[in-house]
Design a protein around this motif. Sequence first.
Motif, mmCIF file in Angstrom:
data_model
loop_
_atom_site.group_PDB
_atom_site.id
_atom_site.type_symbol
_atom_site.label_atom_id
_atom_site.label_comp_id
_atom_site.label_asym_id
_atom_site.label_seq_id
_atom_site.Cartn_x
_atom_site.Cartn_y
_atom_site.Cartn_z
ATOM 1 N N GLU A 118 0.847 -1.206 0.000
ATOM 2 C CA GLU A 118 0.000 0.000 0.000
ATOM 3 C C GLU A 118 0.875 1.246 0.000
ATOM 4 N N GLY A 119 1.901 1.239 0.851
ATOM 5 C CA GLY A 119 2.761 2.405 0.934
ATOM 6 C C GLY A 119 3.458 2.701 -0.375
ATOM 7 N N CYS A 120 3.980 1.658 -1.018
ATOM 8 C CA CYS A 120 4.696 1.833 -2.291
ATOM 9 C C CYS A 120 3.743 2.344 -3.375
ATOM 10 N N THR A 121 2.562 1.745 -3.467
ATOM 11 C CA THR A 121 1.613 2.125 -4.513
ATOM 12 C C THR A 121 1.177 3.575 -4.374
ATOM 13 N N HIS A 122 0.772 3.969 -3.180
ATOM 14 C CA HIS A 122 0.318 5.350 -2.993
ATOM 15 C C HIS A 122 1.471 6.341 -3.069
ATOM 16 N N LEU A 123 2.669 5.905 -2.707
ATOM 17 C CA LEU A 123 3.837 6.767 -2.869
ATOM 18 C C LEU A 123 4.047 7.119 -4.334
ATOM 19 N N MET A 124 3.832 6.150 -5.218
ATOM 20 C CA MET A 124 3.982 6.424 -6.647
ATOM 21 C C MET A 124 2.987 7.483 -7.121
ATOM 22 N N TRP A 125 1.813 7.526 -6.487
ATOM 23 C CA TRP A 125 0.804 8.530 -6.867
ATOM 24 C C TRP A 125 1.296 9.951 -6.584
ATOM 25 N N VAL A 126 2.132 10.131 -5.566
ATOM 26 C CA VAL A 126 2.598 11.486 -5.264
ATOM 27 C C VAL A 126 3.921 11.806 -5.962
ATOM 28 N N LEU A 127 4.612 10.790 -6.456
ATOM 29 C CA LEU A 127 5.901 11.020 -7.115
ATOM 30 C C LEU A 127 5.818 11.045 -8.633
ATOM 31 N N LEU A 128 4.804 10.375 -9.205
ATOM 32 C CA LEU A 128 4.744 10.188 -10.649
ATOM 33 C C LEU A 128 3.357 10.510 -11.193
ATOM 34 N N GLN A 129 3.310 10.831 -12.468
ATOM 35 C CA GLN A 129 2.047 11.079 -13.152
ATOM 36 C C GLN A 129 2.202 10.659 -14.617
ATOM 37 N N PRO A 130 1.100 10.614 -15.378
ATOM 38 C CA PRO A 130 1.206 10.248 -16.788
ATOM 39 C C PRO A 130 2.228 11.123 -17.522
ATOM 40 N N GLY A 131 3.074 10.480 -18.310
ATOM 41 C CA GLY A 131 4.139 11.187 -19.015
ATOM 42 C C GLY A 131 5.490 11.072 -18.348
ATOM 43 N N ASP A 132 5.516 10.667 -17.058
ATOM 44 C CA ASP A 132 6.778 10.461 -16.351
ATOM 45 C C ASP A 132 7.304 9.054 -16.618
ATOM 46 N N SER A 133 8.559 8.827 -16.218
ATOM 47 C CA SER A 133 9.116 7.477 -16.284
ATOM 48 C C SER A 133 9.841 7.152 -14.989
ATOM 49 N N CYS A 134 10.006 5.849 -14.765
ATOM 50 C CA CYS A 134 10.560 5.351 -13.508
ATOM 51 C C CYS A 134 11.520 4.205 -13.811
ATOM 52 N N LEU A 135 12.672 4.208 -13.157
ATOM 53 C CA LEU A 135 13.653 3.135 -13.305
ATOM 54 C C LEU A 135 13.345 2.009 -12.324
ATOM 55 N N VAL A 136 13.249 0.788 -12.840
ATOM 56 C CA VAL A 136 12.925 -0.370 -12.014
ATOM 57 C C VAL A 136 13.813 -1.544 -12.431
ATOM 58 N N PRO A 137 14.446 -2.222 -11.474
ATOM 59 C CA PRO A 137 15.248 -3.391 -11.826
ATOM 60 C C PRO A 137 14.406 -4.483 -12.475
ATOM 61 N N ALA A 138 15.042 -5.270 -13.324
ATOM 62 C CA ALA A 138 14.386 -6.406 -13.968
ATOM 63 C C ALA A 138 15.216 -7.667 -13.698
#
Length: 391
Positions: A102-122
Amino acid sequence: MEFRRINNLPPYVFSTINKLKVDARQAGEDVIDFGFGNPDLPSPEVAVEKIAEAASLKHNHRYSLSRGIPKLREAIAGYYDSRFGVELDPDSEVINVIGAKEGCTHLMWVLLQPGDSCLVPAPSYPIHIWGPIFAGAAIREVPLAPGDEFIDNLEQSWEYAWPKPKVLVISFPHNPTTICADIDFLTKIVNFAKEKDLVVVHDNAYADLGFDGYDPPSILQVPGAKDCCVELYSMTKSFSMAGWRVAFMVGNKEIVAALAKLKSYLDYGTFQPIQIAATVALQEAADHPKHVNKIYQERRNVLCDGLNKIGWEVERPQGTMFLWASIPEQYSHMSSVEMSSFLVKHANVATSPGVGFGPGGEGHIRFAMIENEQRTMQGIRNLKKALPDLG
């Protein structure tokens, strides 16, 4: 009907294996479950006693605080001080979240929006991939590797990304690959983030699960990390409190304040007796993670030694409650979903297919150490019979 945020979600591959497991058990089979990372160890007794006491008081049945009651925030600040040597202001640098997901998901709502990008390990834990996507952002994958190889991959992913990423999500010790990090590595991450004006979100879910002398660090131990970093700490594994849904986001005070503002619109916090009991656990059962860690290390030894003995070559992980195993060469014609399905059907052993953690996880399956040593050995015997080509 159109459901905007879920239309593009792929089938949850873990549910495929779970259905096979349920069907087998309904048919009377004894399935050894290494699939879902759901801790089987009991929560601290002092917390169980406290929640029963607190739940009996009617004034605790009312709405609580979405940020977490003050004593709980003070308790996690005290734990960070004693565990990591990190000082936190419980009023401005700590917020309680209803589980790390929950914390991670809602944190993304305040840090990111449509048009942004995010680096994530694969590969990555699914919510690290889908949390940014739920916020409308695009994912830029960083092939996961130990040490400087990951830093090189990070720099390349940044260089070729457009638009330039705003957030980097990491998690060490890592689920599912079990790759671990030290302070020197995390210092390079922080320096990179400052150079590129990135926010770093470190999910430290396995902060207390380190083996053979390895002690997982907090990214906030890096000098200046609070300038650009927040960290998620969960009581799920360390304190065996999975169903309680108690976790925290700590670090950069501006980000903490932003999440607090959003959460004030979304929830009234965890049930107050849970918060009270969690406070007591942090204060009076602070050694519980050491007890838990010892059990997982013993289970790791039995699982890894058993697999190696039957010809499935694996290395002992230094952290987490998982084993990330390559599909043996003799069975490499199978996808990870096919391999996990085969093991349920023919060995009564449930695992998680690697592709469930993103395309980078294909070719692997994940074992969760949630069975005791006796049942783990039974699982090994089942695997030996079902996989004769390993011999």
